[in-house]
Design an enzyme around this catalytic site. Structure first.
Site, PDB file in Angstrom:
ATOM      1  CG  LEU A  43      -1.909  -1.109   1.422  1.00 11.65           C
ATOM      2  CD1 LEU A  43      -2.613  -0.974   2.770  1.00 11.65           C
ATOM      3  CD2 LEU A  43      -2.926  -1.110   0.295  1.00 11.65           C
ATOM      4  CG  ASP A  44       0.367   4.500  -2.771  1.00 14.50           C
ATOM      5  OD1 ASP A  44       1.158   3.693  -3.274  1.00 14.50           O
ATOM      6  OD2 ASP A  44      -0.457   5.150  -3.423  1.00 14.50           O
ATOM      7  NE  ARG A  45       5.801   8.127   3.372  1.00 11.39           N
ATOM      8  CZ  ARG A  45       5.525   9.321   3.911  1.00 11.39           C
ATOM      9  NH1 ARG A  45       5.125   9.408   5.155  1.00 11.39           N
ATOM     10  NH2 ARG A  45       5.661  10.416   3.206  1.00 11.39           N
TER      11      ARG A  45
END
Length: 500
Positions: free
Chosen positions: A222-224
């Protein structure tokens, strides 16, 4: 699925390590006990066959292969500790050793020339002082003269003082751990793997340091700034099974987000191709030359200003949901990239862009630098001076596509070997105050918290708020043929929520 390719820094090189035990780093093949070549010849003497050096010529050992695989263990987790302040998880500054082999374009150049052109995060004055103190080493030998010319296979090391940005202090919640899969509810702002300026403030390190969870295989990322369901495989067999489901598109993904404006009530399908503009930043846009994509959107609610939207990504391109929503004219409410005014008056709606990729990247950097929130973008200091990179990165479950860098920007994707480690509630390290200010407050620094050569130690940075570290995009559910994992709906996704 909002996958983000690991930030690839063209200035670093891969230096993989092998996990030989739960708390051991990998051993090079050359470290193994030498075997007799034959009964008559006996053991080969170390150094035999070494090329005879001419006067003034220095010896460069051959590159040594490492077995595949990367692992973290107790020596890594023990580098520093956490502390909590203002709702944020912080990391005491610590010393870290970056390393890389000499790249082809560096051969024949001096260390000074390479530092000037490749590693601009620090000044030349810093590197000269670091060399005098023995922090820069070439082939395990301290280097105090930066006029030394680099040769093929030279191995460089640089000991640096690392400062990690804070993340939201919310604990990682384990949703499922059945021996085959580990499912966690990832808070926003925490990267999955070490990347950029993040190492200890990552899911992998937190799981290892706090929960002793080890030997995880990556299924997806997942994106940060994205929160929600995050899957890891516990075994190689499970990893291969889940990886096949991803390739066959039999893993259903459901996200929720809050977007600007009134999203249409009817179902919206976006199939615009997505092109990666910069792998260094992970910046993408709609472009006919991009890869095919498909996302299904359904509005769940509208509060008069913003809408909550259900997102069903059929494909899994980098930033797919965010880019498609921008294209439709409904960017995620607090998206620091795709909601930015740097895209122009239309902010990317309909794919309209009145600037080149290089101009767009520079505009994004300038906008966020003026707001002093470059950490939200994970941008290296010199990114606006670099050309967009023409290479890709991929992650195979349980394998690494990363590197250990030589400057303050680095990337690595790894498995974790976990051990229990204490999480401290100690006073914050004195990284943002002068020694005089610290004395006035009657506080002391944690070990390794200050370094006289470190430029970060002299900076005063305002902490980000928890709101600034949260993007309104959440992985709500992952479903396969015989399993389903889901989380609670975030507060910002509730129908009566209003932005404060």
């Amino acid at each position: 699925m909002e996958q983000r390719a690991a930030d690839i820094n063209s200035l670093v090189a891969v230096d993989k390590v092998t996990a030989t035990g739960p708390n051991e780093t990998g051993k090079r093949k050359s470290d193994e006990q030498e075997q007799p070549e034959s009964r008559t010849r006996g053991k080969r003497r170390r150094g035999a066959g070494r090329k005879k050096l001419r006067p003034g010529e220095r010896y460069i050992p051959p590159p040594q292969k490492r077995n595949p695989g990367v692992s973290f263990g107790q020596e890594h987790f023990g580098e520093t500790s956490y502390y909590f302040e203002g709702g944020l998880r912080k990391v005491h500054p610590y010393y870290f050793e970056f390393k890389t082999y000499c790249k082809g374009r560096w051969i024949g150049k001096t260390l000074l020339e390479v530092f000037k052109s490749e590693f601009r995060a620090e000044s030349i004055d810093y590197y000269q002082k670091a060399a005098k103190e023995g922090r820069i080493r070439l082939n395990e030998q301290a280097v105090d003269d930066l006029s030394l010319v680099l040769r093929n296979n030279d191995h460089m090391k640089n000991t640096v003082h690392r400062h990690e940005p804070p993340v939201v202090g919310k604990p990682l919640e384990v949703l499922v751990d059945d021996g085959e899969v580990l499912v966690v509810d990832k808070p926003a702002s925490i990267p999955v793997h070490p990347c950029g300026r993040f190492r200890h403030n990552t899911v992998i390190f937190i799981l290892g340091k706090e929960l002793g969870i080890s030997e995880l295989h990556t299924v997806h990322r997942l994106d940060r700034l994205t929160s929600g369901v995050l899957l890891f495989a516990r075994t190689l067999e499970t990893s291969k099974k889940l990886d096949q489901l991803v390739r066959d598109r039999k893993l259903e993904k459901e996200y929720v987000c809050r977007v600007e404006g009134e999203f249409p009530e009817e179902e919206v399908i976006c199939e615009q191709p997505i092109l990666v503009v910069s792998f260094k930043v992970g910046l993408c846009r709609v472009d006919p030359k991009g890869k095919e994509c498909r996302t299904v959107f359904q509005r769940l609610s509208f509060n008069g200003k913003t809408s909550v939207v259900r997102c069903l990504p059929v494909t899994g391109r980098t930033h797919q949901i965010r880019v498609h929503l921008q294209y439709l004219g409904f960017p995620i409410l607090n998206d620091p990239i795709y909601g930015s005014s740097a895209w122009g008056p239309h902010r990317g709606k309909g794919g309209l862009l009145d600037k080149s990729d290089e101009e767009l990247l520079k505009a994004l950097v300038e906008e966020h630098r003026s707001q002093e929130n470059l950490h939200l973008l994970d941008l290296p200091d010199d990114v606006c001076e670099q050309e967009p990179e023409q290479h890709t990165a991929s992650v195979t479950a349980g394998k690494s596509d990363g590197a250990e860098g030589f400057s303050s920007t680095w990337t690595t994707v790894t498995e974790s070997s976990g051990v229990n480690a204490d999480v401290s509630e100690r006073p914050p390290a004195e990284t943002n105050r002068s020694p005089a200010e610290a004395a006035d407050r009657g506080q002391t620094s944690a070990p390794g918290s200050r370094d006289h050569l470190c430029s970060e130690c002299g900076l005063v940075r305002a902490d980000p708020t928890q709101t600034e570290l949260t993007m309104y995009l959440h992985a709500l559910r992952y479903k396969g043929p015989d399993f389903e994992y889901s989380t609670r709906l975030p507060d910002w996704a509730k129908e009566d929520w209003l932005e404060t």
